[in-house]
Design a protein around this motif. Structure first.
Motif, PDB file in Angstrom:
ATOM      1  N   MET A 111       1.152  -1.053  -0.012  1.00 57.51           N
ATOM      2  CA  MET A 111      -0.360  -0.160   0.052  1.00 57.51           C
ATOM      3  C   MET A 111       0.829   1.376   0.099  1.00 57.51           C
ATOM      4  SD  MET A 111      -2.794  -0.986   0.185  1.00 57.51           S
ATOM      5  CE  MET A 111      -4.614  -0.383   0.880  1.00 57.51           C
ATOM      6  N   THR A 112       1.917   1.436  -0.587  1.00 53.14           N
ATOM      7  CA  THR A 112       2.846   2.417  -1.117  1.00 53.14           C
ATOM      8  C   THR A 112       2.374   3.840  -0.860  1.00 53.14           C
ATOM      9  OG1 THR A 112       4.583   1.167  -1.776  1.00 53.14           O
ATOM     10  CG2 THR A 112       4.343   3.810  -1.739  1.00 53.14           C
ATOM     11  N   GLY A 113       2.750   4.454  -0.017  1.00 49.19           N
ATOM     12  CA  GLY A 113       1.673   5.776  -0.496  1.00 49.19           C
ATOM     13  C   GLY A 113      -0.151   6.208  -0.024  1.00 49.19           C
ATOM     14  N   ALA A 114      -0.332   5.261   0.368  1.00 50.36           N
ATOM     15  CA  ALA A 114      -1.695   4.876   0.259  1.00 50.36           C
ATOM     16  C   ALA A 114      -2.413   6.034   2.202  1.00 50.36           C
ATOM     17  CB  ALA A 114      -2.371   3.669   0.259  1.00 50.36           C
ATOM     18  N   TYR A 115      -1.721   5.737   3.124  1.00 48.41           N
ATOM     19  CA  TYR A 115      -2.822   6.492   4.198  1.00 48.41           C
ATOM     20  C   TYR A 115      -1.620   7.867   4.267  1.00 48.41           C
ATOM     21  CZ  TYR A 115      -3.902   1.533   4.850  1.00 48.41           C
ATOM     22  OH  TYR A 115      -4.690   0.368   4.917  1.00 48.41           O
ATOM     23  N   GLU A 116      -3.227   8.497   5.162  1.00 51.98           N
ATOM     24  CA  GLU A 116      -2.791   9.572   5.361  1.00 51.98           C
ATOM     25  C   GLU A 116      -2.626   9.612   7.199  1.00 51.98           C
ATOM     26  OE1 GLU A 116      -5.297  10.418   3.069  1.00 51.98           O
ATOM     27  OE2 GLU A 116      -5.262  11.621   2.096  1.00 51.98           O
ATOM     28  N   VAL A 117      -3.070   8.445   7.848  1.00 52.96           N
ATOM     29  CA  VAL A 117      -2.790   8.168   9.022  1.00 52.96           C
ATOM     30  C   VAL A 117      -3.086   6.570   9.639  1.00 52.96           C
ATOM     31  CG1 VAL A 117      -4.125   8.094  11.204  1.00 52.96           C
ATOM     32  CG2 VAL A 117      -4.382  10.360   9.413  1.00 52.96           C
ATOM     33  N   LEU A 118      -2.327   6.656   9.945  1.00 55.32           N
ATOM     34  CA  LEU A 118      -1.714   4.842  10.543  1.00 55.32           C
ATOM     35  C   LEU A 118      -1.841   5.592  12.378  1.00 55.32           C
ATOM     36  CD1 LEU A 118       0.989   3.599   7.994  1.00 55.32           C
ATOM     37  CD2 LEU A 118      -1.279   2.755   8.325  1.00 55.32           C
ATOM     38  N   TYR A 119      -2.324   3.866  12.441  1.00 53.70           N
ATOM     39  CA  TYR A 119      -2.041   4.138  14.684  1.00 53.70           C
ATOM     40  C   TYR A 119      -2.738   2.623  14.728  1.00 53.70           C
ATOM     41  CZ  TYR A 119      -7.371   3.261  14.598  1.00 53.70           C
ATOM     42  OH  TYR A 119      -8.352   2.930  14.385  1.00 53.70           O
ATOM     43  N   PRO A 135       9.639   0.988   8.800  1.00 53.15           N
ATOM     44  CA  PRO A 135       9.947   1.415   7.433  1.00 53.15           C
ATOM     45  C   PRO A 135       8.871   0.559   6.666  1.00 53.15           C
ATOM     46  CG  PRO A 135      11.761   0.164   8.077  1.00 53.15           C
ATOM     47  CD  PRO A 135      11.263   0.410   9.634  1.00 53.15           C
ATOM     48  N   ALA A 136       7.972  -0.411   7.216  1.00 51.48           N
ATOM     49  CA  ALA A 136       6.821  -0.173   6.048  1.00 51.48           C
ATOM     50  C   ALA A 136       5.346   0.174   6.200  1.00 51.48           C
ATOM     51  CB  ALA A 136       6.099  -2.044   6.460  1.00 51.48           C
ATOM     52  N   ALA A 137       5.869   0.772   7.198  1.00 54.24           N
ATOM     53  CA  ALA A 137       4.707   1.740   7.679  1.00 54.24           C
ATOM     54  C   ALA A 137       5.277   3.345   6.977  1.00 54.24           C
ATOM     55  CB  ALA A 137       4.214   2.162   9.282  1.00 54.24           C
ATOM     56  N   ALA A 138       5.987   3.834   7.036  1.00 57.31           N
ATOM     57  CA  ALA A 138       6.078   5.043   6.627  1.00 57.31           C
ATOM     58  C   ALA A 138       6.309   5.123   5.187  1.00 57.31           C
ATOM     59  CB  ALA A 138       8.101   5.546   7.271  1.00 57.31           C
ATOM     60  N   ALA A 139       6.588   3.727   4.842  1.00 59.51           N
ATOM     61  CA  ALA A 139       6.783   4.364   3.022  1.00 59.51           C
ATOM     62  C   ALA A 139       5.224   3.704   2.618  1.00 59.51           C
ATOM     63  CB  ALA A 139       6.642   2.254   1.756  1.00 59.51           C
ATOM     64  N   ALA A 140       4.221   3.350   3.447  1.00 55.96           N
ATOM     65  CA  ALA A 140       2.516   3.360   3.811  1.00 55.96           C
ATOM     66  C   ALA A 140       1.891   4.795   3.039  1.00 55.96           C
ATOM     67  CB  ALA A 140       2.573   2.317   4.534  1.00 55.96           C
ATOM     68  N   LEU A 141       2.491   5.394   4.054  1.00 60.55           N
ATOM     69  CA  LEU A 141       2.282   6.796   4.437  1.00 60.55           C
ATOM     70  C   LEU A 141       2.328   7.983   3.582  1.00 60.55           C
ATOM     71  CD1 LEU A 141       2.887   7.535   8.411  1.00 60.55           C
ATOM     72  CD2 LEU A 141       0.752   6.786   7.108  1.00 60.55           C
ATOM     73  N   LYS A 142       1.414   8.888   2.785  1.00 57.34           N
ATOM     74  CA  LYS A 142       1.676   9.570   1.857  1.00 57.34           C
ATOM     75  C   LYS A 142       2.303  11.067   2.460  1.00 57.34           C
ATOM     76  CE  LYS A 142      -3.243   9.955   0.502  1.00 57.34           C
ATOM     77  NZ  LYS A 142      -3.065   9.439  -0.881  1.00 57.34           N
ATOM     78  N   PRO A 143       3.223  11.817   1.736  1.00 59.09           N
ATOM     79  CA  PRO A 143       3.998  12.788   2.239  1.00 59.09           C
ATOM     80  C   PRO A 143       2.959  14.265   2.837  1.00 59.09           C
ATOM     81  CG  PRO A 143       4.425  12.161   0.198  1.00 59.09           C
ATOM     82  CD  PRO A 143       3.418  12.258   0.190  1.00 59.09           C
ATOM     83  N   GLY A 144       3.719  13.681   4.664  1.00 65.50           N
ATOM     84  CA  GLY A 144       3.524  14.459   5.474  1.00 65.50           C
ATOM     85  C   GLY A 144       2.552  13.477   6.788  1.00 65.50           C
TER      86      GLY A 144
END
Ligand SMILES: C[S@@+](CC[C@H](N)C(=O)[O-])C[C@H]1O[C@@H](n2cnc3c(N)ncnc32)[C@H](O)[C@@H]1O
Length: 229
Positions: A111-119, A135-144
């Motif tokens: 899910m690269t770049g798919a999420y605005e928020v992970l918790y 690192p997987a969470a970082a890659a799945a988050l959008k910038p910011g």
């Protein structure tokens, strides 16, 4: 015999799932689930794609789906038992709530770049090697994008958290009730900060939420970090 594929989350939340089927009216991060900061720590949720890593029966995710207006909340859990219970309790909240049976790391990697928020609320981040999941969470988050998680500030025995990024075996039960152990990462604040920094996160803050009393209680670390914008 205990096999490596036994679902060690078979029993967790099972009694409550039969007696309390409501969407919760509150969302807390502390171990006692009864006070302190709430969902505001997640920031703006309206229209956002939000992921709960190790959602269990998806009570927190259901709360967000009903009491906020996210584009979508994805409740991810690797345990077949937890996925089944979450589906039974909250499948009717689709499509705003999506309940996914998956290991958090493989889901995030897809899910690269798919999420605005992970918790995570004492979820996948407590039970997965941080050098894989962060690192997987970082890659799945959008910038910011933002990662927020609640994790133990010390072991439930009262023993101090680890000064290095190592897991310890904690007591668990197989579906048959046989005693076994599972790995849990209970790490000191500076260890989480270093691991998050190495995974590419910025603006890392850690708050200690004090134990709220009762027989089985613990201090909580509430950690917030951002994907660089
Ligand atoms: C202590 S429970 C917390 C559940 C839920 N967040 C809550 O507050 O009730 C931990 C959950 O994390 C899930 N989990 C642990 N490691 C995981 C991983 N790598 N991927 C997905 N789920 C995981 C377990 O299956 C379990 O349901």
């Amino acid at each position: 015999m205990t096999t490596s594929t036994a679902d060690l989350w078979h029993h967790y939340g099972r009694a409550r799932a039969t007696s309390d089927r409501a969407v919760p009216g509150t969302f807390y991060w502390n171990w006692g689930q009864n006070g302190g900061p709430g969902p505001e720590v997640l920031g703006e949720l309206t229209g956002r794609c939000v992921g709960d890593l190790g959602a269990g029966t998806a009570r927190h995710a259901a709360y967000l789906a009903v009491h906020h207006q996210p584009g979508r909340v994805v409740a991810i859990d690797a345990s077949p038992a937890q996925h089944t219970m979450a589906t039974d309790l909250y499948a009717h909240l689709a499509p705003r709530l999506r309940i996914v049976a998956s290991d958090a790391v493989s889901h995030l990697q897809a899910m690269t770049g798919a999420y605005e928020v992970l918790y995570s609320v004492f979820g996948a981040l407590d039970f997965t090697d941080p050098r894989e999941v962060l690192p997987a969470a970082a890659a799945a988050l959008k910038p910011g994008g933002r990662l927020v998680f609640a994790t133990l500030a010390h072991y439930l025995s009262g023993a101090p958290a680890q000064p290095d990024a190592v897991a310890a075996g904690i007591p668990a039960k197989t579906p048959d009730g046989e005693a076994t152990t599972m790995r849990r990462w209970v790490l000191q604040e500076h260890v989480w900060t270093k691991l998050l920094d190495e995974a590419g996160f910025t603006d890392i803050t850690v708050d200690v939420l004090p134990a709220t009393g009762g027989p089985r209680t613990a201090d909580t670390l509430l950690v917030t970090a951002y994907h660089p914008s």
